[in-house]
Design an enzyme around this catalytic site. Structure first.
Site, PDB file in Angstrom:
ATOM      1  N   GLU A  14      45.242  47.086  30.177  1.00  0.00           N
ATOM      2  CA  GLU A  14      44.790  46.138  31.195  1.00  0.00           C
ATOM      3  C   GLU A  14      43.269  46.032  31.204  1.00  0.00           C
ATOM      4  OE1 GLU A  14      48.463  46.747  34.397  1.00  0.00           O
ATOM      5  OE2 GLU A  14      46.609  47.878  34.623  1.00  0.00           O
ATOM      6  N   ASP A  71      46.408  39.557  36.687  1.00  0.00           N
ATOM      7  CA  ASP A  71      46.990  40.887  36.856  1.00  0.00           C
ATOM      8  C   ASP A  71      46.968  41.270  38.330  1.00  0.00           C
ATOM      9  OD1 ASP A  71      48.158  43.295  36.217  1.00  0.00           O
ATOM     10  OD2 ASP A  71      46.501  44.037  35.005  1.00  0.00           O
ATOM     11  N   ASP A 112      46.552  48.003  42.512  1.00  0.00           N
ATOM     12  CA  ASP A 112      47.101  48.966  43.472  1.00  0.00           C
ATOM     13  C   ASP A 112      46.235  49.022  44.722  1.00  0.00           C
ATOM     14  OD1 ASP A 112      49.348  49.962  41.851  1.00  0.00           O
ATOM     15  OD2 ASP A 112      47.758  50.628  40.506  1.00  0.00           O
ATOM     16  N   LYS A 166      43.710  50.388  39.480  1.00  0.00           N
ATOM     17  CA  LYS A 166      44.898  49.951  38.759  1.00  0.00           C
ATOM     18  C   LYS A 166      45.437  51.131  37.955  1.00  0.00           C
ATOM     19  CE  LYS A 166      44.612  46.082  36.578  1.00  0.00           C
ATOM     20  NZ  LYS A 166      45.981  45.768  37.068  1.00  0.00           N
TER      21      LYS A 166
END
Length: 217
Positions: free
Chosen positions: A103, A81, A84, A94
């Site tokens: 997630e 994954d 940010d 995230k």
């Protein structure tokens, strides 16, 4: 290199981590989009994937990879994954794509969490990127007031409904020097589904594309 080229480069760098892994966890976001595109060349080796969002599910199905429910698999070996923001301790913010709860669940269920990001996401202290908090809709205003008490400025992400039919508050003006403590504190507020701090369960490997190089944490 453009930012998009950096995302593509780091997405490709994650491919060795899924070698001989029949079922993989796949996250959400622009960098992961490149990763999924690369997976098209490995369809024969992948039995299926567990997806963190409806958007990712649609993309995986489009390239011919079966999507499985997490409830139907006995854990995951690898989850890939983006982030940010990510710090040198491999702790992340995230949720920019509003998929933070799923997630976080998949990351928790995985033996290895591989985080892929371009150099713009690498920071020393988390918090410049507004911290997403997924909330039950009826609790939005209450949770916002509690977040103000913690020193943040929460802003309702209007016209955004998560895959869990919940809403997002983006918390500005936080300098997160103790991500684990803040994650525990915010998660304890009634009405919070989860906060986009991945600190208690940080990434195991972080790959950062920096110019022509891949930096590994």
């Amino acid at each position: 290199m453009t930012q998009d080229e950096l995302k593509q480069k780091v997405a490709e760098a994650a491919l060795p981590y899924i070698k001989d892994v029949p079922i993989i966890g796949v996250g959400t976001g622009s960098t992961v989009t490149h990763f999924i595109n690369f997976l098209a060349d490995f369809r024969a080796d992948i039995e299926g994937a567990v997806s963190s969002s409806i958007k990712t599910t649609e993309h995986l199905k489009k390239i011919g990879i079966p999507v499985l429910e997490l409830n139907d698999v006995n854990g995951l070996d690898v989850y890939v994954d983006g982030a940010d923001e990510v710090n040198p301790r491999r702790q992340c913010i995230k949720g920019g794509g509003a998929a933070l709860t799923r997630e976080k669940i998949i990351a928790a269920a995985s033996k290895k969490f591989v985080c892929i990001a371009d150099e713009s996401k690498a920071v020393d202290v988390l918090g410049k990127f507004p911290l997403p908090v997924e909330v039950i809709p009826m609790a939005r205003s209450y949770v916002a007031r509690e977040l103000v008490k913690l020193g943040g400025q929460p802003i309702w992400r209007q016209n955004c409904i998560t895959d869990n039919s919940c809403e997002i508050l983006d918390v500005h003006n936080l300098s997160i020097v103790d991500p684990v403590a803040l994650e525990i504190l915010i998660n304890a507020i009634p009405g919070v589904v989860t906060v986009g701090l991945f600190a208690q369960r940080a990434a195991d490997v972080v790959l950062i594309s920096k110019g022509n190089d891949i930096v590994t944490y």
